[in-house]
Design an enzyme around this catalytic site. Structure first.
Site, mmCIF file in Angstrom:
data_model
loop_
_atom_site.group_PDB
_atom_site.id
_atom_site.type_symbol
_atom_site.label_atom_id
_atom_site.label_comp_id
_atom_site.label_asym_id
_atom_site.label_seq_id
_atom_site.Cartn_x
_atom_site.Cartn_y
_atom_site.Cartn_z
ATOM 1 N N HIS A 1 33.929 88.048 -16.908
ATOM 2 C CA HIS A 1 34.179 88.339 -18.322
ATOM 3 C C HIS A 1 33.179 87.506 -19.149
ATOM 4 C CE1 HIS A 1 36.372 87.925 -22.188
ATOM 5 N NE2 HIS A 1 37.068 88.991 -21.835
ATOM 6 N N ASP B 1 38.176 80.841 -13.663
ATOM 7 C CA ASP B 1 38.671 81.567 -14.828
ATOM 8 C C ASP B 1 39.968 82.259 -14.415
ATOM 9 O OD1 ASP B 1 39.314 83.299 -16.821
ATOM 10 O OD2 ASP B 1 37.357 84.284 -16.941
ATOM 11 N N GLN C 1 43.154 86.193 -15.916
ATOM 12 C CA GLN C 1 43.847 87.377 -15.400
ATOM 13 C C GLN C 1 44.846 87.061 -14.287
ATOM 14 O OE1 GLN C 1 43.938 90.405 -16.583
ATOM 15 N NE2 GLN C 1 42.412 90.032 -18.160
ATOM 16 N N LYS D 1 48.195 86.319 -22.529
ATOM 17 C CA LYS D 1 48.178 87.303 -21.446
ATOM 18 C C LYS D 1 49.341 87.071 -20.484
ATOM 19 C CE LYS D 1 43.117 87.621 -21.347
ATOM 20 N NZ LYS D 1 42.685 88.907 -21.922
ATOM 21 N N CYS E 1 34.388 93.378 -22.430
ATOM 22 C CA CYS E 1 33.691 92.079 -22.458
ATOM 23 C C CYS E 1 33.059 91.750 -21.109
ATOM 24 C CB CYS E 1 34.619 90.952 -22.883
ATOM 25 S SG CYS E 1 35.229 91.139 -24.543
HETATM 26 C C1 LIG Z 1 38.869 87.400 -16.862
HETATM 27 C C2 LIG Z 1 39.003 86.942 -18.283
HETATM 28 N N1 LIG Z 1 38.517 85.757 -18.638
HETATM 29 C C3 LIG Z 1 38.619 85.295 -19.889
HETATM 30 C C4 LIG Z 1 39.223 86.031 -20.881
HETATM 31 C C5 LIG Z 1 39.273 85.479 -22.251
HETATM 32 O O1 LIG Z 1 40.552 85.310 -22.710
HETATM 33 P P1 LIG Z 1 40.773 84.910 -24.234
HETATM 34 O O2 LIG Z 1 40.191 86.016 -25.046
HETATM 35 O O3 LIG Z 1 42.236 84.800 -24.384
HETATM 36 O O4 LIG Z 1 40.055 83.638 -24.461
HETATM 37 C C6 LIG Z 1 39.730 87.279 -20.562
HETATM 38 C C7 LIG Z 1 40.348 88.112 -21.627
HETATM 39 O O5 LIG Z 1 40.228 89.306 -21.655
HETATM 40 C C8 LIG Z 1 39.626 87.746 -19.232
HETATM 41 O O6 LIG Z 1 40.113 88.947 -18.891
#
Ligand SMILES: Cc1ncc(COP(=O)(O)O)c(C=O)c1O
Lengths: 165, 424
Positions: B138, B214, B217, B240, B382
């Site tokens: 992401h 990260d 998810q 999430k 993203c």
């Molecule tokens: C794999 C992953 N990493 C990071 C994020 C970023 O999360 P946030 O927008 O809550 O910072 C997301 C959000 O879609 C994600 O799916």
């Protein structure tokens, strides 16, 4: 569930122009003008070719790819402006933007017409895109080709003022 | 999902979730959107939250609110206690050895990763140092490292994705050789792919790199333990995982955090301030400049308690079963017209299904589905480099959580059939 919105949005005309796009293809540059518009967020892409002669858009061609709204709008646009004068085309652009409820400040200053005052009948098939307004995220798709067209007209004007200098 | 196999409470058999009952905890799902029943399949972007989370937050705002860290009165002490309790709860949830010192609250996962990049990266990384990422990240776990490339001359190496949507780890040792930091997702938000993180972390550590996970998810969907993963940092987001927006979590090994300079400056993060300079506070407050997301932390506590109560292994198994059911039905219904961009094997994937139906543009698909009140996401999610790798600019994505069931999957397929007939 409301299916009317859906039917509005994907009226026959839109689907027809999406499946059988008009004026598809490219032209040699020059003499034609080539303008590209791209929406990096969804990847919609439209390329507009304009062949202007004595103030008339003698030919318009469209390339590109994307969703049904962006591509049908480009096709509808090409059909609407092909053979029109540059001045007429500018009027069609401004009417289309009004249809999309995009009010440019300079427009609003000089006139006070709104979408209400638009003669939808006079807009012909373009009016099919009216339903897009209710889906704000899709307006960007619908307007993409039109921004390219407007930019192309500006470039044509620049070229002709250069010539007269 | 492989993570759960090593989990100690696998011994206590997982139980079937009572989805009808769970839906009752979520007003949107039990009462509908403007009175119409809704199929919410966009939890990978943000989940819904149960009433108990909102109640905890309003209870806090109504009766317990004061600023933290500063008050000597009982009310402020209460707020302090609730905030620090959230830290412990979040830490225990991911198996942190020392939650009181190792959990930093941020705005979201993105800020947590940026904190690592700015505090650790900007000071530890120099011209030519190598940071390893993967092709399926992401932007949150990509852009901060690309920015370091610009700022510090850091070299970026990318672990590629194979055609079966799994990471290509054949040259893992080579890839991480000489690296200073390896950043990898625990689960792709586009493909659902769950990389073999432990294997990557072990290779990275052997090469002397630190490892960033990260967890945005996976943490909401499976039992995650930082000790089992072998990571040095873990980032995730409250919104999430049934929690509120505005709160994210960074877990970092105490000795690493302790070696890092502050990220942002301001109130709360200092021991002393003179015009000549500052003395930063101890961890974790060193990284929490300004008034933190107190009510959000309280909401996150309630969310974690709700998840724990249901059991992460139960949630994980439910996701896996529902995903398998949906993929099977999609293939049965649409045959060659459907492309699913994600791993075939259940163990390698989570409850995120990116799909393409015929050549219908994802935006058109999402719009037609919306007419049936089926909420899916269309776009690049993203993950633009991944989109490029997939040879597309957007996908349509349905994602599941503990409140979805097979009836939701059936309505998805029904709505997709409608789209297929419109665009014929
Ligand atoms: C794999 C992953 N990493 C990071 C994020 C970023 O999360 P946030 O927008 O809550 O910072 C997301 C959000 O879609 C994600 O799916």
């Amino acid at each position: 569930m409301s299916s009317s919105g859906l039917e509005d949005l994907y009226r026959e005309i839109i689907l027809d122009h999406y499946r059988n796009p008009r004026n598809r293809g490219s032209m040699e540059v020059p003499p034609s003008q080539r303008v590209e518009a791209y929406n990096p967020l969804c990847g919609d892409e439209v390329v507009v070719y304009l062949l202007e002669n004595n103030g008339v858009l003698e030919d318009v061609r469209i390339e590109g790819q994307g969703c049904s709204i962006s591509q049908s709008s480009a096709s509808l646009m090409s059909a609407a402006v092909k053979g029109k004068t540059v001045e007429e085309t500018r009027k069609i652009i401004s009417d289309f933007k009004k249809l999309m409820s995009i009010h440019e400040s300079k427009l609003e200053d000089s006139t006070d017409d709104t979408q209400m005052d638009l003669d939808l009948d006079a807009m012909g098939e373009l009016a099919a895109l009216q339903g897009v307004v209710r889906f704000p995220v899709r307006i960007k798709c619908a307007i993409l080709a039109w921004n390219a067209l407007a930019q192309g007209l500006d470039e044509i004007s620049d070229v002709s003022t250069d010539k007269t200098k | 999902m492989t993570d759960t196999d090593t989990d100690t409470d696998t011994a206590t058999a997982t139980t079937q979730l009572d989805i009808e009952r769970i839906k009752q905890d979520f007003p949107l799902l039990s009462k509908g959107f403007h009175g119409e029943s809704i199929v919410y399949l966009d939890s990978a972007a943000s989940s819904q939250r149960p009433s108990c989370v909102i109640d905890a937050m309003s209870g806090y705002y109504n009766y317990s609110h004061a600023n933290v860290h500063r008050g000597v009165y009982k009310l402020a002490e209460e707020a302090d206690r609730l905030y620090e309790n959230a830290r412990i709860t979040a830490g225990k949830f991911v198996g942190a050895p020392d939650p009181a010192r190792e959990i930093v609250f941020t705005k979201n996962a993105t800020e947590a990763i940026n904190l690592i990049a700015y505090s650790w990266g900007m000071h530890r990384l120099n011209e030519g140092d190598v940071v390893v990422v993967t092709e399926i990240e992401h932007h949150a776990n990509l852009v901060p490292w690309i920015m370091l490339h610009k700022e510090r001359g850091v070299e970026l190496r990318v672990i590629p994705m194979r055609d079966d949507y799994l990471l290509d780890l054949d040259n893992l040792e080579e890839m991480v050789d000489g690296a200073k930091l390896v950043a990898c997702t625990l689960m792709s938000n586009v493909l659902g792919t769950i990389p073999p993180f432990k294997k990557i972390a072990d290779a990275a550590h052997s090469a002397g790199a630190i490892v960033v996970a990260d967890g945005a998810q996976l943490v909401p969907h499976a039992h995650v333990d930082v000790k089992e993963l072998g990571c040095d940092f873990l980032a995730f987001s409250g919104h999430k995982m049934l929690g509120p927006t505005g709160v994210g979590v960074l877990w970092g090994k105490a000795e690493l955090l302790d070696s890092m300079p502050p990220f942002m400056g301001g109130g709360g993060m200092i021991l002393d301030v003179k015009f000549e300079g500052i003395v930063p506070a101890e961890i974790p407050t060193r990284f929490e400049a300004g008034t933190p997301p107190i009510a959000e932390a309280v909401g996150l506590t309630a969310a974690i308690e709700y998840l724990d109560n249901i059991g992460m292994n139960n949630i994980c198994r439910h996701d896996a079963e529902l995903t398998a059911y949906t993929i099977d039905s999609l293939k049965d219904t649409f045959g060659r017209d459907i492309t699913i961009m994600g791993p075939d094997i259940t163990e390698d994937r989570g409850g995120v299904i990116s799909l393409a139906l015929k050549d219908i543009h994802p935006h058109d698909l999402a719009q037609v589905l919306d007419e049936s009140n089926v909420c899916i996401r269309a776009g690049h999610h993203c993950a633009k480099p991944l989109m490029r790798r997939l040879g597309t600019s957007a996908t349509a994505r349905a994602s599941f959580y503990l409140y979805n069931d097979t009836s939701d999957a059936d309505r998805l397929i029904e709505a997709l059939s409608k789209a297929a007939s419109i665009f014929g």
